[in-house]
Design a protein around this motif. Structure first.
Motif, PDB file in Angstrom:
ATOM      1  N   GLU A 141       0.839  -1.209   0.000  1.00 18.00           N
ATOM      2  CA  GLU A 141       0.000   0.000   0.000  1.00 18.00           C
ATOM      3  C   GLU A 141       0.867   1.249   0.000  1.00 18.00           C
ATOM      4  O   GLU A 141       1.979   1.250   0.519  1.00 18.00           O
ATOM      5  CB  GLU A 141      -0.898  -0.003   1.239  1.00 18.00           C
ATOM      6  CG  GLU A 141      -2.027   0.996   1.187  1.00 18.00           C
ATOM      7  CD  GLU A 141      -3.158   0.683   2.159  1.00 18.00           C
ATOM      8  OE1 GLU A 141      -4.067   1.516   2.267  1.00 18.00           O
ATOM      9  OE2 GLU A 141      -3.122  -0.380   2.811  1.00 18.00           O
ATOM     10  N   TYR A 188       0.567   5.455   0.977  1.00 19.96           N
ATOM     11  CA  TYR A 188      -0.211   6.421   1.761  1.00 19.96           C
ATOM     12  C   TYR A 188       0.283   7.818   1.390  1.00 19.96           C
ATOM     13  O   TYR A 188       1.494   8.073   1.405  1.00 19.96           O
ATOM     14  CB  TYR A 188      -0.008   6.201   3.259  1.00 19.96           C
ATOM     15  CG  TYR A 188      -0.162   4.780   3.729  1.00 19.96           C
ATOM     16  CD1 TYR A 188      -1.376   4.299   4.207  1.00 19.96           C
ATOM     17  CD2 TYR A 188       0.935   3.911   3.715  1.00 19.96           C
ATOM     18  CE1 TYR A 188      -1.497   2.994   4.664  1.00 19.96           C
ATOM     19  CE2 TYR A 188       0.819   2.606   4.171  1.00 19.96           C
ATOM     20  CZ  TYR A 188      -0.403   2.145   4.637  1.00 19.96           C
ATOM     21  OH  TYR A 188      -0.520   0.853   5.085  1.00 19.96           O
ATOM     22  N   TRP A 203       0.198  11.938   2.111  1.00 18.92           N
ATOM     23  CA  TRP A 203      -0.066  12.913   3.164  1.00 18.92           C
ATOM     24  C   TRP A 203       0.347  14.303   2.695  1.00 18.92           C
ATOM     25  O   TRP A 203       1.306  14.447   1.944  1.00 18.92           O
ATOM     26  CB  TRP A 203       0.718  12.557   4.440  1.00 18.92           C
ATOM     27  CG  TRP A 203       0.394  11.205   4.964  1.00 18.92           C
ATOM     28  CD1 TRP A 203       1.037  10.035   4.681  1.00 18.92           C
ATOM     29  CD2 TRP A 203      -0.696  10.853   5.822  1.00 18.92           C
ATOM     30  NE1 TRP A 203       0.422   8.979   5.323  1.00 18.92           N
ATOM     31  CE2 TRP A 203      -0.643   9.453   6.036  1.00 18.92           C
ATOM     32  CE3 TRP A 203      -1.706  11.593   6.450  1.00 18.92           C
ATOM     33  CZ2 TRP A 203      -1.553   8.779   6.835  1.00 18.92           C
ATOM     34  CZ3 TRP A 203      -2.619  10.915   7.256  1.00 18.92           C
ATOM     35  CH2 TRP A 203      -2.530   9.529   7.435  1.00 18.92           C
ATOM     36  N   LEU A 219      -1.879  -3.697   9.749  1.00 21.26           N
ATOM     37  CA  LEU A 219      -2.170  -2.703   8.712  1.00 21.26           C
ATOM     38  C   LEU A 219      -2.949  -1.517   9.278  1.00 21.26           C
ATOM     39  O   LEU A 219      -2.683  -0.362   8.933  1.00 21.26           O
ATOM     40  CB  LEU A 219      -2.935  -3.345   7.559  1.00 21.26           C
ATOM     41  CG  LEU A 219      -2.186  -4.410   6.765  1.00 21.26           C
ATOM     42  CD1 LEU A 219      -3.027  -4.903   5.596  1.00 21.26           C
ATOM     43  CD2 LEU A 219      -0.845  -3.887   6.265  1.00 21.26           C
ATOM     44  N   SER A 220      -3.889  -1.788  10.158  1.00 19.21           N
ATOM     45  CA  SER A 220      -4.641  -0.713  10.796  1.00 19.21           C
ATOM     46  C   SER A 220      -3.730   0.137  11.671  1.00 19.21           C
ATOM     47  O   SER A 220      -3.800   1.374  11.659  1.00 19.21           O
ATOM     48  CB  SER A 220      -5.780  -1.300  11.636  1.00 19.21           C
ATOM     49  OG  SER A 220      -6.434  -0.295  12.381  1.00 19.21           O
ATOM     50  N   TYR A 261      -1.521   2.527   9.584  1.00 19.23           N
ATOM     51  CA  TYR A 261      -2.233   3.724   9.127  1.00 19.23           C
ATOM     52  C   TYR A 261      -2.467   4.701  10.280  1.00 19.23           C
ATOM     53  O   TYR A 261      -2.209   5.906  10.160  1.00 19.23           O
ATOM     54  CB  TYR A 261      -3.574   3.360   8.493  1.00 19.23           C
ATOM     55  CG  TYR A 261      -4.335   4.595   8.071  1.00 19.23           C
ATOM     56  CD1 TYR A 261      -4.008   5.258   6.896  1.00 19.23           C
ATOM     57  CD2 TYR A 261      -5.327   5.136   8.885  1.00 19.23           C
ATOM     58  CE1 TYR A 261      -4.674   6.421   6.522  1.00 19.23           C
ATOM     59  CE2 TYR A 261      -5.986   6.294   8.529  1.00 19.23           C
ATOM     60  CZ  TYR A 261      -5.660   6.928   7.341  1.00 19.23           C
ATOM     61  OH  TYR A 261      -6.309   8.090   6.994  1.00 19.23           O
ATOM     62  N   GLN A 262      -2.941   4.207  11.406  1.00 21.40           N
ATOM     63  CA  GLN A 262      -3.246   5.092  12.526  1.00 21.40           C
ATOM     64  C   GLN A 262      -1.985   5.771  13.072  1.00 21.40           C
ATOM     65  O   GLN A 262      -2.035   6.936  13.488  1.00 21.40           O
ATOM     66  CB  GLN A 262      -3.935   4.297  13.635  1.00 21.40           C
ATOM     67  CG  GLN A 262      -5.351   3.871  13.299  1.00 21.40           C
ATOM     68  CD  GLN A 262      -6.012   3.138  14.450  1.00 21.40           C
ATOM     69  OE1 GLN A 262      -6.056   3.638  15.579  1.00 21.40           O
ATOM     70  NE2 GLN A 262      -6.517   1.950  14.184  1.00 21.40           N
ATOM     71  N   GLN A 290       0.628   6.643  11.323  1.00 20.21           N
ATOM     72  CA  GLN A 290       0.941   7.734  10.389  1.00 20.21           C
ATOM     73  C   GLN A 290       0.027   8.933  10.616  1.00 20.21           C
ATOM     74  O   GLN A 290       0.484  10.088  10.599  1.00 20.21           O
ATOM     75  CB  GLN A 290       0.790   7.248   8.955  1.00 20.21           C
ATOM     76  CG  GLN A 290       1.806   6.232   8.511  1.00 20.21           C
ATOM     77  CD  GLN A 290       1.506   5.743   7.113  1.00 20.21           C
ATOM     78  OE1 GLN A 290       1.829   6.398   6.132  1.00 20.21           O
ATOM     79  NE2 GLN A 290       0.877   4.575   7.018  1.00 20.21           N
ATOM     80  N   GLU A 291      -1.248   8.665  10.818  1.00 22.25           N
ATOM     81  CA  GLU A 291      -2.209   9.737  11.046  1.00 22.25           C
ATOM     82  C   GLU A 291      -1.856  10.521  12.312  1.00 22.25           C
ATOM     83  O   GLU A 291      -1.864  11.765  12.320  1.00 22.25           O
ATOM     84  CB  GLU A 291      -3.619   9.146  11.150  1.00 22.25           C
ATOM     85  CG  GLU A 291      -4.727  10.168  11.220  1.00 22.25           C
ATOM     86  CD  GLU A 291      -6.090   9.500  11.175  1.00 22.25           C
ATOM     87  OE1 GLU A 291      -6.954  10.013  10.445  1.00 22.25           O
ATOM     88  OE2 GLU A 291      -6.292   8.477  11.873  1.00 22.25           O
TER      89      GLU A 291
END
Length: 272
Positions: free
Chosen positions: A195, A197, A199, A228-229, A232-233, A235-236
């Motif tokens: 994946e 991402y 930003w 994977l979750s 992502y979190q 990075q956020e």
């Protein structure tokens, strides 16, 4: 009745940064922000500020080992986060720890240079880091670090494949150092790109962004999040910490890893 160990514990093995932007303090703030308890094991002392690192003093490997063993014998650790290793001897004791606790996920932020440019003997340290890759759940290099860890590769995709070939489970390459309008981070596993991402690129340079990402990821995995979750979190969370960053010295901005506790942020949200 109180419950024993109600909070997941993350052991962070990293250097001390007296400016508070990176290293152990960054890890503690990031881990705590994920609702976890940080167990900090110091690997090195540094002389640094918001501009650069001026001196690195690795601790005796036996002392690093003793710090970690004391905690592991007493407290259930749910994740390891590794930052500045400091010396090949310290890498050797980390390898022993990870072999003894193979069920604990390992997040490795491969620190090869300071944000201000100070190089931690990158060729020597790259070889040291590679010895740990078979124990690593998620490796989080920036693009510069990825190229140093896999110098034979001619693209970032090839760098990731070379690192995965050394039995690292996931590689997340961050793209803040690339000349792109937006920051693109790329995740690899199972010998392929999983994946990308994208930003918004923020206007400043930040001291401790890599520590922030890896610490948050370790905290989320310690909480039982799926990989994977969690990636992502993390990075956020890191992007928000950088967006709320502040400049308190003469060098880089500091991430605001406690942005979520800012009353002004809450007030702004209430006004929307």
């Amino acid at each position: 009745m109180s419950q024993s160990y109600p909070v997941p514990v993350v052991m962070t093995l990293a250097g001390n940064d007296p400016s508070g932007g990176a290293g152990i303090q960054a890890d503690i703030e990031g881990i705590a922000s994920m609702g976890c308890h940080a167990a900090p094991v110091i690997t090195a002392l540094t002389v640094q500020d918001s501009r650069d690192v001026y001196q690195l003093i690795p601790l005796d490997p036996d002392l690093v080992y003793a710090q970690a063993r004391a905690v592991l014998a007493d407290i259930p650790v749910a994740a390891f986060k590794v930052g500045l290793i400091g010396s090949p001897g310290i890498a050797e004791v980390l390898e022993v720890l990870f072999e003894d606790y193979p069920h604990i996920p390992v997040i490795l932020d491969p620190v090869l240079a300071a944000g201000g440019g100070h190089d931690f003997d990158s060729v020597h340290m790259s070889e040291t880091i590679r010895t740990l890759l078979p124990h690593v759940t998620v490796l989080t290099p920036n693009s510069v670090e990825a190229r140093r860890l896999a110098p034979e590769a001619d693209t970032l995709d090839a760098c990731a494949m070379a690192l995965l070939a050394q039995d690292c489970e996931y590689v997340l390459i961050t793209g803040t150092h690339e000349n792109t309008p937006r920051v693109v981070n790329t995740l690899y596993a199972n010998h392929r790109l999983l994946e990308s991402y994208t930003w918004e690129r923020l206007p400043h340079s930040y001291h401790g962004s890599g520590c922030t990402l890896a610490a948050a990821l370790a905290g989320l995995l310690a909480q039982g999040q799926e990989v994977l979750s969690a990636i992502y979190q993390a990075q956020e969370y890191t992007w928000e910490a950088l967006r709320g960053g502040y400049r308190i010295g003469a060098g880089q901005h500091m991430p605001n890893r406690l942005f979520w506790a800012d009353d002004n942020e809450q007030g702004d949200a209430d006004d929307d």
